[in-house]
Scaffold this motif. Sequence first.
Motif, short mmCIF file in Angstrom:
data_model
loop_
_atom_site.label_atom_id
_atom_site.label_comp_id
_atom_site.label_asym_id
_atom_site.label_seq_id
_atom_site.Cartn_x
_atom_site.Cartn_y
_atom_site.Cartn_z
N ILE A 228 14.37 66.90 18.08
CA ILE A 228 15.28 65.76 17.92
C ILE A 228 16.38 66.04 16.89
O ILE A 228 17.40 65.34 16.88
CB ILE A 228 14.53 64.47 17.54
N GLU B 158 19.58 66.27 18.39
CA GLU B 158 20.03 65.10 19.13
C GLU B 158 20.80 64.15 18.22
O GLU B 158 20.94 64.39 17.01
CB GLU B 158 18.82 64.41 19.77
N ASP B 159 21.26 63.05 18.79
CA ASP B 159 22.07 62.10 18.05
C ASP B 159 21.17 61.11 17.30
O ASP B 159 21.04 59.94 17.67
CB ASP B 159 22.99 61.35 19.02
#
Length: 375
Positions: free
Chosen positions: A47, A50-51
Amino acid sequence: MSKLPNVETSIFTVMSKMAVEYNAINLSQGFPNFPVDERLTQIVSRISAEDVHQYTPMAGYPPLLNKIASLLKSSYQRKVFPETEILVTAGATQAIFTTLLALLKPNDEVIILDPSYDCYEAPILLSNAKPVRVALNDDYTVNWNTIANAFSDKTKMIIINNPHNPTGKILNESDLENLEILLEKHPNVLLLSDEVYEHITFEQKHISTHTREKLLNRCIMISSFGKSFHVTGWKIGYLIAPEYLMKEIKKVHQFLVFSVNSICQVAVSEYLDLVKLEEISPFYQQKRDYFRTLLKNSRFQLMPCEGTYFQVASYANISNENDVDFCKRLITDYGVAAIPISNFYADGKDLKLIRFCFAKDNFTLEEAARRLEKI
Protein backbone atom coordinates in the motif's frame (compact mmCIF):
# COMPACT_ATOMS: atom_id res chain seq x y z
CA MET A 1 8.59 27.95 35.52
CA SER A 2 7.83 24.27 35.07
CA LYS A 3 4.21 23.11 34.74
CA LEU A 4 5.35 19.64 35.86
CA PRO A 5 7.98 20.43 38.49
CA ASN A 6 8.00 16.94 40.01
CA VAL A 7 8.12 15.03 36.74
CA GLU A 8 11.57 13.73 35.87
CA THR A 9 12.92 11.53 33.10
CA SER A 10 10.84 8.37 32.87
CA ILE A 11 12.28 5.29 34.59
CA PHE A 12 11.74 3.46 31.30
CA THR A 13 14.04 5.92 29.54
CA VAL A 14 16.62 5.70 32.35
CA MET A 15 16.78 1.92 32.32
CA SER A 16 16.77 1.60 28.54
CA LYS A 17 19.60 4.17 28.30
CA MET A 18 21.62 2.23 30.87
CA ALA A 19 20.90 -1.00 29.01
CA VAL A 20 22.48 0.49 25.89
CA GLU A 21 25.47 1.90 27.80
CA TYR A 22 26.25 -1.45 29.44
CA ASN A 23 25.21 -3.65 26.50
CA ALA A 24 22.59 -5.28 28.73
CA ILE A 25 19.61 -7.34 27.66
CA ASN A 26 16.65 -4.98 27.83
CA LEU A 27 13.73 -6.62 29.60
CA SER A 28 12.65 -3.25 31.01
CA GLN A 29 10.71 -1.38 28.35
CA GLY A 30 7.58 -3.07 27.05
CA PHE A 31 8.32 -3.71 23.41
CA PRO A 32 8.70 -7.00 21.48
CA ASN A 33 11.97 -7.82 19.72
CA PHE A 34 10.66 -10.54 17.41
CA PRO A 35 9.54 -10.04 13.79
CA VAL A 36 6.17 -8.58 12.93
CA ASP A 37 3.71 -10.82 11.10
CA GLU A 38 4.86 -10.98 7.46
CA ARG A 39 1.29 -10.54 6.29
CA LEU A 40 1.24 -7.11 7.92
CA THR A 41 4.60 -6.00 6.55
CA GLN A 42 3.57 -7.19 3.10
CA ILE A 43 0.43 -5.07 3.31
CA VAL A 44 2.54 -2.04 4.25
CA SER A 45 4.95 -2.69 1.39
CA ARG A 46 2.12 -2.92 -1.13
CA ILE A 47 0.00 0.00 0.00
CA SER A 48 2.99 2.34 0.35
CA ALA A 49 2.93 2.64 -3.44
CA GLU A 50 -0.77 3.49 -3.41
CA ASP A 51 -2.63 6.72 -2.73
CA VAL A 52 -2.67 6.43 1.06
CA HIS A 53 -0.36 9.26 2.05
CA GLN A 54 -2.69 12.16 2.77
CA TYR A 55 -4.79 13.07 5.80
CA THR A 56 -7.52 10.69 6.76
CA PRO A 57 -10.72 12.07 8.27
CA MET A 58 -10.07 13.40 11.77
CA ALA A 59 -11.76 10.52 13.61
CA GLY A 60 -10.04 7.85 11.55
CA TYR A 61 -9.92 6.01 8.22
CA PRO A 62 -13.60 5.09 7.66
CA PRO A 63 -13.00 1.41 6.74
CA LEU A 64 -10.91 1.04 9.91
CA LEU A 65 -13.66 2.60 12.04
CA ASN A 66 -16.07 0.03 10.63
CA LYS A 67 -13.61 -2.80 11.29
CA ILE A 68 -13.22 -1.66 14.90
CA ALA A 69 -16.99 -1.67 15.31
CA SER A 70 -17.10 -5.22 13.94
CA LEU A 71 -14.26 -6.22 16.26
CA LEU A 72 -16.14 -4.96 19.31
CA LYS A 73 -19.24 -6.81 18.19
CA SER A 74 -17.40 -10.12 17.75
CA SER A 75 -15.22 -9.77 20.85
CA TYR A 76 -17.67 -8.28 23.34
CA GLN A 77 -21.10 -8.38 21.67
CA ARG A 78 -21.20 -4.62 21.90
CA LYS A 79 -22.68 -2.44 19.19
CA VAL A 80 -21.02 0.94 18.67
CA PHE A 81 -21.54 3.60 16.03
CA PRO A 82 -18.35 4.18 14.00
CA GLU A 83 -19.17 7.79 13.11
CA THR A 84 -19.81 9.00 16.65
CA GLU A 85 -18.29 6.60 19.22
CA ILE A 86 -14.85 5.58 17.86
CA LEU A 87 -11.67 7.63 17.59
CA VAL A 88 -8.37 6.36 16.15
CA THR A 89 -5.45 7.78 18.14
CA ALA A 90 -1.68 8.06 17.95
CA GLY A 91 -1.27 5.27 20.47
CA ALA A 92 -3.00 4.67 23.78
CA THR A 93 -0.98 7.38 25.52
CA GLN A 94 -2.41 10.04 23.23
CA ALA A 95 -5.87 8.61 23.75
CA ILE A 96 -5.48 8.90 27.51
CA PHE A 97 -3.92 12.37 27.35
CA THR A 98 -6.62 13.66 25.02
CA THR A 99 -9.43 12.23 27.12
CA LEU A 100 -8.16 13.73 30.36
CA LEU A 101 -7.43 17.12 28.81
CA ALA A 102 -10.90 17.21 27.27
CA LEU A 103 -12.97 16.11 30.25
CA LEU A 104 -11.23 17.50 33.32
CA LYS A 105 -11.69 20.97 34.78
CA PRO A 106 -9.49 22.73 37.36
CA ASN A 107 -9.75 21.20 40.84
CA ASP A 108 -11.43 18.01 39.61
CA GLU A 109 -10.07 14.90 41.31
CA VAL A 110 -9.11 11.66 39.53
CA ILE A 111 -8.71 8.35 41.36
CA ILE A 112 -5.68 6.35 40.20
CA LEU A 113 -4.90 2.86 41.48
CA ASP A 114 -1.24 2.38 42.38
CA PRO A 115 1.01 0.89 41.16
CA SER A 116 0.04 2.80 38.05
CA TYR A 117 1.46 3.55 34.63
CA ASP A 118 3.13 6.95 34.57
CA CYS A 119 1.14 8.46 31.69
CA TYR A 120 -1.96 9.05 33.82
CA GLU A 121 -0.75 11.72 36.21
CA ALA A 122 0.84 14.30 33.87
CA PRO A 123 -2.28 15.20 31.85
CA ILE A 124 -4.27 15.45 35.07
CA LEU A 125 -1.79 17.96 36.44
CA LEU A 126 -1.69 19.85 33.13
CA SER A 127 -5.48 20.16 33.40
CA ASN A 128 -5.02 21.78 36.83
CA ALA A 129 -6.84 18.82 38.29
CA LYS A 130 -5.70 16.62 41.17
CA PRO A 131 -4.56 12.99 40.97
CA VAL A 132 -5.67 10.98 44.00
CA ARG A 133 -3.51 7.87 44.06
CA VAL A 134 -4.80 4.91 46.06
CA ALA A 135 -2.59 1.85 46.59
CA LEU A 136 -3.78 -1.65 45.82
CA ASN A 137 -3.23 -4.34 48.45
CA ASP A 138 0.31 -5.71 48.55
CA ASP A 139 -0.87 -8.78 46.63
CA TYR A 140 -2.29 -6.36 44.03
CA THR A 141 -5.91 -7.17 44.75
CA VAL A 142 -8.29 -4.22 45.08
CA ASN A 143 -9.54 -2.86 48.39
CA TRP A 144 -12.79 -1.28 47.30
CA ASN A 145 -13.44 0.22 50.73
CA THR A 146 -10.18 2.15 50.49
CA ILE A 147 -11.09 3.35 47.02
CA ALA A 148 -14.58 4.36 48.11
CA ASN A 149 -13.11 6.38 50.97
CA ALA A 150 -10.94 8.28 48.47
CA PHE A 151 -14.00 9.64 46.64
CA SER A 152 -15.11 13.18 47.39
CA ASP A 153 -17.54 15.71 45.98
CA LYS A 154 -14.71 16.79 43.64
CA THR A 155 -14.12 13.34 42.16
CA LYS A 156 -14.65 13.49 38.39
CA MET A 157 -13.11 10.24 37.21
CA ILE A 158 -11.57 6.92 38.21
CA ILE A 159 -8.95 5.19 36.04
CA ILE A 160 -8.62 1.42 35.88
CA ASN A 161 -6.07 -0.61 33.93
CA ASN A 162 -7.20 -4.14 33.10
CA PRO A 163 -5.16 -6.30 32.47
CA HIS A 164 -2.88 -4.37 34.76
CA ASN A 165 0.57 -2.96 34.07
CA PRO A 166 2.91 -3.52 35.87
CA THR A 167 1.45 -6.36 37.95
CA GLY A 168 -0.18 -8.61 35.34
CA LYS A 169 -3.34 -8.86 37.47
CA ILE A 170 -6.86 -9.08 36.04
CA LEU A 171 -9.98 -7.69 37.68
CA ASN A 172 -12.50 -10.42 38.52
CA GLU A 173 -16.30 -10.43 38.48
CA SER A 174 -16.48 -9.24 42.08
CA ASP A 175 -14.21 -6.30 41.24
CA LEU A 176 -16.44 -5.20 38.38
CA GLU A 177 -19.53 -5.53 40.56
CA ASN A 178 -17.92 -3.42 43.27
CA LEU A 179 -16.94 -0.83 40.68
CA GLU A 180 -20.51 -0.68 39.42
CA ILE A 181 -21.88 -0.27 42.96
CA LEU A 182 -19.37 2.49 43.68
CA LEU A 183 -20.22 4.39 40.51
CA GLU A 184 -23.96 4.02 41.14
CA LYS A 185 -23.36 5.96 44.36
CA HIS A 186 -21.48 8.63 42.39
CA PRO A 187 -23.54 9.17 39.23
CA ASN A 188 -21.43 12.08 37.96
CA VAL A 189 -18.10 10.24 38.04
CA LEU A 190 -16.64 9.01 34.75
CA LEU A 191 -14.62 5.85 34.18
CA LEU A 192 -11.46 5.64 32.08
CA SER A 193 -10.73 1.99 31.34
CA ASP A 194 -7.23 1.34 29.98
CA GLU A 195 -7.50 -2.07 28.30
CA VAL A 196 -4.47 -2.04 26.01
CA TYR A 197 -3.54 -5.62 26.97
CA GLU A 198 -7.06 -6.92 26.39
CA HIS A 199 -5.88 -9.61 23.96
CA ILE A 200 -3.00 -10.79 26.15
CA THR A 201 -4.60 -12.85 28.91
CA PHE A 202 -3.94 -16.38 30.07
CA GLU A 203 -5.85 -18.82 32.29
CA GLN A 204 -8.85 -16.50 32.43
CA LYS A 205 -10.02 -13.82 30.03
CA HIS A 206 -10.27 -10.29 31.31
CA ILE A 207 -13.77 -8.89 31.84
CA SER A 208 -13.97 -5.83 29.64
CA THR A 209 -16.00 -2.79 30.57
CA HIS A 210 -17.40 -3.18 27.05
CA THR A 211 -19.54 -5.97 28.53
CA ARG A 212 -20.88 -3.98 31.50
CA GLU A 213 -24.15 -2.36 30.52
CA LYS A 214 -24.25 -0.21 33.66
CA LEU A 215 -20.94 1.43 32.78
CA LEU A 216 -21.21 2.06 29.05
CA ASN A 217 -22.72 5.54 29.17
CA ARG A 218 -19.99 6.94 31.42
CA CYS A 219 -16.93 4.99 30.30
CA ILE A 220 -14.06 5.76 27.92
CA MET A 221 -12.28 2.58 26.80
CA ILE A 222 -8.69 2.66 25.54
CA SER A 223 -7.23 0.00 23.20
CA SER A 224 -3.93 -0.44 21.37
CA PHE A 225 -3.19 -2.04 18.01
CA GLY A 226 0.47 -1.44 18.79
CA LYS A 227 0.30 -3.81 21.77
CA SER A 228 -1.97 -6.39 20.14
CA PHE A 229 -0.07 -6.63 16.85
CA HIS A 230 3.51 -6.20 18.18
CA VAL A 231 3.98 -2.85 16.39
CA THR A 232 4.51 -0.51 19.33
CA GLY A 233 6.50 1.93 17.20
CA TRP A 234 3.50 2.56 14.98
CA LYS A 235 1.77 4.36 17.86
CA ILE A 236 -1.75 3.48 16.78
CA GLY A 237 -4.65 2.84 19.11
CA TYR A 238 -8.26 3.83 19.54
CA LEU A 239 -10.79 4.87 22.13
CA ILE A 240 -14.49 4.19 22.48
CA ALA A 241 -16.80 6.63 24.25
CA PRO A 242 -20.48 7.59 24.23
CA GLU A 243 -21.23 10.40 21.78
CA TYR A 244 -21.68 13.14 24.38
CA LEU A 245 -18.16 12.50 25.71
CA MET A 246 -16.64 11.80 22.30
CA LYS A 247 -17.69 15.24 21.07
CA GLU A 248 -15.52 16.83 23.75
CA ILE A 249 -12.63 14.42 23.20
CA LYS A 250 -12.58 15.10 19.44
CA LYS A 251 -12.36 18.84 20.11
CA VAL A 252 -8.97 18.29 21.73
CA HIS A 253 -7.85 15.50 19.39
CA GLN A 254 -8.16 17.74 16.31
CA PHE A 255 -5.66 20.20 17.76
CA LEU A 256 -3.22 17.60 19.12
CA VAL A 257 -2.74 15.41 16.05
CA PHE A 258 -5.82 16.03 13.88
CA SER A 259 -5.45 12.61 12.25
CA VAL A 260 -3.28 9.53 12.71
CA ASN A 261 -0.67 8.04 10.34
CA SER A 262 -2.60 7.12 7.20
CA ILE A 263 -0.47 4.15 6.10
CA CYS A 264 -0.79 2.51 9.51
CA GLN A 265 -4.56 2.97 9.51
CA VAL A 266 -5.01 1.46 6.06
CA ALA A 267 -2.64 -1.41 6.87
CA VAL A 268 -4.35 -2.29 10.14
CA SER A 269 -7.74 -2.11 8.46
CA GLU A 270 -6.67 -4.72 5.91
CA TYR A 271 -4.82 -6.83 8.47
CA LEU A 272 -7.92 -7.18 10.64
CA ASP A 273 -9.41 -9.34 7.87
CA LEU A 274 -6.49 -11.77 8.15
CA VAL A 275 -5.42 -11.95 11.78
CA LYS A 276 -7.06 -14.13 14.41
CA LEU A 277 -7.04 -12.19 17.65
CA GLU A 278 -7.71 -15.32 19.67
CA GLU A 279 -4.21 -16.56 18.73
CA ILE A 280 -2.46 -13.69 20.54
CA SER A 281 -3.05 -14.92 24.10
CA PRO A 282 -1.73 -18.48 23.50
CA PHE A 283 1.36 -17.00 21.84
CA TYR A 284 2.17 -14.86 24.86
CA GLN A 285 1.18 -17.55 27.35
CA GLN A 286 3.84 -19.76 25.79
CA LYS A 287 6.34 -16.90 26.24
CA ARG A 288 5.28 -16.42 29.87
CA ASP A 289 5.49 -20.12 30.69
CA TYR A 290 8.87 -20.49 29.00
CA PHE A 291 10.33 -17.50 30.83
CA ARG A 292 9.02 -18.77 34.17
CA THR A 293 10.50 -22.20 33.48
CA LEU A 294 13.87 -20.65 32.63
CA LEU A 295 13.88 -18.83 35.99
CA LYS A 296 12.67 -21.72 38.15
CA ASN A 297 16.19 -22.36 39.49
CA SER A 298 16.96 -18.69 40.12
CA ARG A 299 16.68 -16.96 43.49
CA PHE A 300 13.85 -14.75 42.24
CA GLN A 301 10.31 -15.42 43.44
CA LEU A 302 7.92 -15.02 40.53
CA MET A 303 4.54 -13.41 41.18
CA PRO A 304 1.36 -14.59 39.42
CA CYS A 305 0.95 -13.24 35.90
CA GLU A 306 -2.64 -13.35 34.62
CA GLY A 307 -2.22 -11.05 31.62
CA THR A 308 0.03 -8.52 29.82
CA TYR A 309 3.57 -9.44 28.77
CA PHE A 310 5.15 -8.49 32.08
CA GLN A 311 6.44 -10.73 34.85
CA VAL A 312 6.85 -9.27 38.34
CA ALA A 313 9.53 -10.89 40.48
CA SER A 314 10.59 -10.49 44.10
CA TYR A 315 14.29 -10.17 44.90
CA ALA A 316 13.70 -10.06 48.67
CA ASN A 317 15.72 -13.27 49.10
CA ILE A 318 18.63 -11.75 47.20
CA SER A 319 19.19 -8.22 48.48
CA ASN A 320 17.99 -5.52 50.87
CA GLU A 321 18.76 -2.77 48.35
CA ASN A 322 15.97 -0.49 47.27
CA ASP A 323 14.51 -1.59 43.96
CA VAL A 324 15.98 1.27 41.91
CA ASP A 325 19.52 0.52 43.08
CA PHE A 326 18.97 -3.19 42.60
CA CYS A 327 17.82 -2.65 39.00
CA LYS A 328 20.83 -0.46 38.28
CA ARG A 329 23.16 -3.12 39.68
CA LEU A 330 21.31 -5.75 37.68
CA ILE A 331 22.38 -3.84 34.57
CA THR A 332 25.95 -2.99 35.56
CA ASP A 333 26.88 -6.32 37.16
CA TYR A 334 24.73 -8.88 35.36
CA GLY A 335 23.71 -7.29 32.07
CA VAL A 336 19.93 -7.44 32.37
CA ALA A 337 17.59 -4.44 32.53
CA ALA A 338 14.33 -4.50 34.50
CA ILE A 339 11.97 -1.89 35.93
CA PRO A 340 11.62 -1.12 39.68
CA ILE A 341 8.00 -1.28 40.80
CA SER A 342 8.39 1.56 43.32
CA ASN A 343 8.33 4.02 40.41
CA PHE A 344 4.68 3.08 39.81
CA TYR A 345 3.69 4.36 43.29
CA ALA A 346 3.09 7.97 44.28
CA ASP A 347 5.01 7.45 47.52
CA GLY A 348 7.73 5.23 46.03
CA LYS A 349 6.52 2.19 47.98
CA ASP A 350 9.25 -0.44 47.79
CA LEU A 351 8.18 -4.08 48.12
CA LYS A 352 11.45 -5.43 46.64
CA LEU A 353 9.70 -6.17 43.36
CA ILE A 354 10.86 -5.61 39.78
CA ARG A 355 9.22 -6.07 36.37
CA PHE A 356 10.57 -8.04 33.43
CA CYS A 357 9.13 -7.89 29.90
CA PHE A 358 8.95 -11.37 28.32
CA ALA A 359 7.82 -10.17 24.88
CA LYS A 360 11.16 -11.28 23.48
CA ASP A 361 12.44 -14.04 21.24
CA ASN A 362 13.49 -17.26 22.94
CA PHE A 363 17.20 -16.63 22.50
CA THR A 364 16.90 -13.32 24.38
CA LEU A 365 14.88 -14.91 27.19
CA GLU A 366 17.35 -17.79 27.47
CA GLU A 367 20.38 -15.52 27.66
CA ALA A 368 18.66 -13.22 30.17
CA ALA A 369 17.74 -16.19 32.35
CA ARG A 370 21.31 -17.51 32.17
CA ARG A 371 22.56 -14.20 33.53
CA LEU A 372 19.83 -13.93 36.17
CA GLU A 373 20.58 -17.42 37.50
CA LYS A 374 24.09 -16.19 38.41
CA ILE A 375 22.70 -13.83 41.03
